[in-house]
Design a protein around this motif. Sequence first.
Motif, PDB file in Angstrom:
ATOM      1  N   PHE A   1      18.513 -26.895 -61.198  1.00 17.25           N
ATOM      2  CA  PHE A   1      19.673 -27.307 -60.610  1.00 17.25           C
ATOM      3  C   PHE A   1      18.767 -25.564 -59.635  1.00 17.25           C
ATOM      4  O   PHE A   1      18.256 -24.956 -60.777  1.00 17.25           O
ATOM      5  CB  PHE A   1      20.856 -26.579 -61.976  1.00 17.25           C
ATOM      6  N   VAL A   2      19.698 -25.184 -58.397  1.00 17.99           N
ATOM      7  CA  VAL A   2      18.267 -24.305 -58.279  1.00 17.99           C
ATOM      8  C   VAL A   2      19.295 -22.947 -58.242  1.00 17.99           C
ATOM      9  O   VAL A   2      20.743 -23.209 -57.115  1.00 17.99           O
ATOM     10  CB  VAL A   2      19.125 -24.786 -56.500  1.00 17.99           C
ATOM     11  N   LYS A   3      19.402 -22.639 -59.530  1.00 14.24           N
ATOM     12  CA  LYS A   3      20.173 -21.642 -59.302  1.00 14.24           C
ATOM     13  C   LYS A   3      20.015 -20.276 -58.239  1.00 14.24           C
ATOM     14  O   LYS A   3      21.256 -19.831 -58.003  1.00 14.24           O
ATOM     15  CB  LYS A   3      19.904 -20.315 -60.229  1.00 14.24           C
ATOM     16  N   ASP A   4      19.242 -19.809 -57.817  1.00 10.13           N
ATOM     17  CA  ASP A   4      19.577 -19.257 -56.658  1.00 10.13           C
ATOM     18  C   ASP A   4      18.225 -19.170 -55.862  1.00 10.13           C
ATOM     19  O   ASP A   4      17.000 -19.390 -55.771  1.00 10.13           O
ATOM     20  CB  ASP A   4      19.139 -17.975 -56.761  1.00 10.13           C
TER      21      ASP A   4
ATOM     22  N   ARG B   1       9.429 -31.294 -55.634  1.00 12.17           N
ATOM     23  CA  ARG B   1       7.683 -32.361 -55.986  1.00 12.17           C
ATOM     24  C   ARG B   1       8.078 -31.437 -57.904  1.00 12.17           C
ATOM     25  O   ARG B   1       7.660 -32.517 -57.899  1.00 12.17           O
ATOM     26  CB  ARG B   1       6.790 -31.534 -55.418  1.00 12.17           C
ATOM     27  N   VAL B   2       8.359 -30.531 -57.672  1.00 13.92           N
ATOM     28  CA  VAL B   2       7.936 -30.073 -59.305  1.00 13.92           C
ATOM     29  C   VAL B   2       8.910 -31.011 -59.962  1.00 13.92           C
ATOM     30  O   VAL B   2       8.744 -31.614 -60.991  1.00 13.92           O
ATOM     31  CB  VAL B   2       8.101 -28.725 -59.384  1.00 13.92           C
ATOM     32  N   PHE B   3      10.334 -30.894 -60.079  1.00  9.31           N
ATOM     33  CA  PHE B   3      11.433 -31.547 -60.278  1.00  9.31           C
ATOM     34  C   PHE B   3      11.085 -33.369 -60.061  1.00  9.31           C
ATOM     35  O   PHE B   3      11.245 -33.853 -61.643  1.00  9.31           O
ATOM     36  CB  PHE B   3      12.160 -31.094 -60.332  1.00  9.31           C
ATOM     37  N   ARG B   4      11.004 -33.977 -59.339  1.00 12.69           N
ATOM     38  CA  ARG B   4      10.163 -35.088 -59.681  1.00 12.69           C
ATOM     39  C   ARG B   4       9.081 -35.590 -60.544  1.00 12.69           C
ATOM     40  O   ARG B   4       8.900 -36.996 -60.812  1.00 12.69           O
ATOM     41  CB  ARG B   4       9.823 -35.802 -57.985  1.00 12.69           C
TER      42      ARG B   4
ATOM     43  N   ARG C   1      21.501 -33.530 -54.177  1.00 10.70           N
ATOM     44  CA  ARG C   1      20.544 -34.736 -53.844  1.00 10.70           C
ATOM     45  C   ARG C   1      19.604 -34.980 -54.835  1.00 10.70           C
ATOM     46  O   ARG C   1      19.273 -34.939 -55.715  1.00 10.70           O
ATOM     47  CB  ARG C   1      19.250 -33.519 -52.919  1.00 10.70           C
ATOM     48  N   SER C   2      19.701 -36.890 -54.307  1.00  4.38           N
ATOM     49  CA  SER C   2      18.542 -37.284 -54.700  1.00  4.38           C
ATOM     50  C   SER C   2      17.285 -37.267 -54.744  1.00  4.38           C
ATOM     51  O   SER C   2      16.312 -36.483 -53.628  1.00  4.38           O
ATOM     52  CB  SER C   2      18.690 -38.993 -54.162  1.00  4.38           C
ATOM     53  N   LEU C   3      16.433 -37.288 -55.761  1.00  3.84           N
ATOM     54  CA  LEU C   3      14.737 -37.251 -55.674  1.00  3.84           C
ATOM     55  C   LEU C   3      14.248 -38.758 -56.106  1.00  3.84           C
ATOM     56  O   LEU C   3      12.896 -38.642 -55.840  1.00  3.84           O
ATOM     57  CB  LEU C   3      14.394 -36.330 -56.583  1.00  3.84           C
TER      58      LEU C   3
ATOM     59  N   ARG D   1       8.266 -33.818 -63.104  1.00  4.95           N
ATOM     60  CA  ARG D   1       9.052 -33.509 -64.221  1.00  4.95           C
ATOM     61  C   ARG D   1      10.386 -34.597 -65.048  1.00  4.95           C
ATOM     62  O   ARG D   1      10.575 -34.878 -66.257  1.00  4.95           O
ATOM     63  CB  ARG D   1       9.884 -32.637 -64.518  1.00  4.95           C
ATOM     64  N   GLY D   2      10.460 -35.173 -63.889  1.00  6.17           N
ATOM     65  CA  GLY D   2      11.381 -37.216 -64.162  1.00  6.17           C
ATOM     66  C   GLY D   2      12.492 -37.026 -64.127  1.00  6.17           C
ATOM     67  O   GLY D   2      13.519 -37.448 -63.995  1.00  6.17           O
ATOM     68  N   ALA D   3      13.110 -35.678 -63.432  1.00  7.65           N
ATOM     69  CA  ALA D   3      14.638 -35.680 -62.636  1.00  7.65           C
ATOM     70  C   ALA D   3      15.042 -36.518 -61.730  1.00  7.65           C
ATOM     71  O   ALA D   3      13.913 -36.940 -60.464  1.00  7.65           O
ATOM     72  CB  ALA D   3      15.027 -33.822 -62.426  1.00  7.65           C
ATOM     73  N   GLY D   4      15.622 -37.405 -61.270  1.00  9.85           N
ATOM     74  CA  GLY D   4      16.472 -37.974 -60.208  1.00  9.85           C
ATOM     75  C   GLY D   4      16.832 -37.389 -59.355  1.00  9.85           C
ATOM     76  O   GLY D   4      17.487 -37.483 -58.091  1.00  9.85           O
TER      77      GLY D   4
END
Length: 162
Positions: free
Chosen positions: A97-100, A122-125, A11-13, A127-130
């Motif tokens: 990556f959502v492990k669980d 939100r957290v990964f956004r 999924r795009s962030l 942190r700069g994740a795309g």
Amino acid sequence: MAGRRVIRLRRSLAGPGPEPVWPAGIRPIPFEPERHAGQVHALLVEAYSRGGGTVEPFAIWWPSLRGDSEYDPALVFIAADGAGEVLGVAQCWTSAFVKDLAVAPSMRRQGLGSALLHHAFRVFRERGAGEIALKVDADNPSGALRLYRSLGFEEVEAYRLD
């Protein structure tokens, strides 16, 4: 053909996303490994008891998780009730990556899984994740695939595990 069919989703962030909407009486709390690891493991065992995934016994699972290079306790997102009982978890890796993802049976279909994932987005956004990714068993009985697709995840590949 034998083996489990696994679907990898992404999924795009990009852009802002909706804020998490937590079910009544449920709130996100910081993961404290000493306090919550056992509850998280028990929730995973319960969630996977009907299929959709597996989890090792605690004595194997916890050291393996803690020792993984992608483990960060800040990326274990948990939600609890007023008494502090963990009712949902999204365990994520540093690679976005959502492990669980596991939600207590009593809380399913009330928006807790969506809230945990929106929180992770939100957290990964921040942190700069795309993008964010995960894998799911195609025959997951909990409705996980339907949830992921409703939140904008798209299939990247499908494969079988023997």
